[in-house]
Enzyme design. Sequence first.
Site, PDB file in Angstrom:
ATOM      1  N   CYS A  51      15.225  -7.670  26.521  1.00  0.00           N
ATOM      2  CA  CYS A  51      16.401  -7.139  25.820  1.00  0.00           C
ATOM      3  C   CYS A  51      17.300  -8.282  25.340  1.00  0.00           C
ATOM      4  CB  CYS A  51      17.126  -6.119  26.688  1.00  0.00           C
ATOM      5  SG  CYS A  51      18.269  -5.090  25.752  1.00  0.00           S
TER       6      CYS A  51
ATOM      7  N   HIS B  75      12.365  -2.287  26.949  1.00  0.00           N
ATOM      8  CA  HIS B  75      12.511  -2.366  28.399  1.00  0.00           C
ATOM      9  C   HIS B  75      11.183  -1.990  29.062  1.00  0.00           C
ATOM     10  CE1 HIS B  75      16.841  -3.040  28.681  1.00  0.00           C
ATOM     11  NE2 HIS B  75      16.867  -2.428  27.512  1.00  0.00           N
TER      12      HIS B  75
ATOM     13  N   GLU C 204      10.422  -2.123  32.034  1.00  0.00           N
ATOM     14  CA  GLU C 204      10.693  -1.450  33.317  1.00  0.00           C
ATOM     15  C   GLU C 204      11.038   0.022  33.130  1.00  0.00           C
ATOM     16  OE1 GLU C 204      12.687  -3.379  31.680  1.00  0.00           O
ATOM     17  OE2 GLU C 204      14.796  -2.872  31.982  1.00  0.00           O
TER      18      GLU C 204
END
EC number: 4.3.2.10
Lengths: 192, 213
Positions: free
Chosen positions: B82, B193, B195
């Site tokens: 990011c 992202h 994750e």
Amino acid sequence: MVSRIAGEVFIPLTVGGGIRTCEDIRTMLNAGADKVSINTAAVFNPDFVREAADRFGSQCIVVAIDAKCVSEDGETPRWEIFTHGGRKPTGLDAVEWAKKMVELGAGELLLTSMDRDGTKAGFDLGVTRAISDAVSVPVIASGGVGTLDHLVDGVLKGGADAVLAASIFHFAEYTIPQAKAYMAERGIEMRL
Amino acid sequence: MTIAVIDYGMGNLHSVAKALEHVADENIVITSDPRAIRGATRVVLPGQGAIRDCMGELERAELRGLVDELLSNHSKPLLGICVGQQMLMERSEENGGIDCLGYLKGAVKRFDDKQLDEHAQRLKVPHMGWNHVSHIQGHALWDGIEDKARFYFVHSYYVSASERSQVFGATHYAGAEAHVAIGKGSIFAVQFHPEKSAAAGLKLLENFVRWQP
């Protein structure tokens, strides 16, 4: 609970219910939530939405809107904001309220039709369309899904960016992959 | 064997660490301690929020020099996420123009929110949600991930790299080609992202954990 879920599911997680202060938001984000959903607190103190968006960014502020149709049959449709699970009217026009929430910094709206919630009769497509057309942030339609066609209608007829259903999944009438495949077959872009 | 997630006060470090724990046998530490970061076998540079704040906090935590060092000596694999990706560029348009780390050539630009989609609706900025990532060239971090797989994004600014050879993935949005995966040597950085990107994201993190550049 939030941190246990966040440690196991690797998708964006929104937490709602009882979010009233920036401290509540911080706690949820630290526990691993990506977004919080603000409902009643926004009605009683709209500036809380501005404060929260300034501090944490609009991307993590979802405002939940509970709307009920208040016009008579034959009149121009009008919806109002209700609190306390749809029992208390506030006098606030739902479309105007949605626009105001976005101006104050809401990054996403979760729109629930209190008329349809729990009925399995499908979304209130009128209010979904009215609000989706009025704001420039994603709108999630909620309340009333009983069939997979209802999900499709929410997007194609209601103009929603996303759709929410609970009971059809909880009671295993349909699976999520089934719903996504059905929507994709009808031309809606989905991550399968 | 340790993977250090650099903590300079910006970003959802918990989620990154949890996802790494899910795919790695290594010890995952969230740390701002330069010794721990230097001692780690791999490093993750996250970042969330405004770029001025991210650059500022990196300085304040006295980690700017260390990150510069990690970028220049290529001693270990580093994954930027990011704003941790955006910071690698020379400059960002955000906050009235901010000088970044200048590790890769190119700029960070804002999406044009006047663009219309195919239904003539205004495209929404921030670009928020799942979108396709096209592989511009092969990379060890793409192993087992389909071309045009979807990843989860939340951003209003995007990287526009000047060297095509450093672009590994791109996403088209609001009339722009966002360079959402860039890299050089032992450095790889993504706008999305991983994750929060379900199976594809976890696969990318697993590839990073195994990567021997």
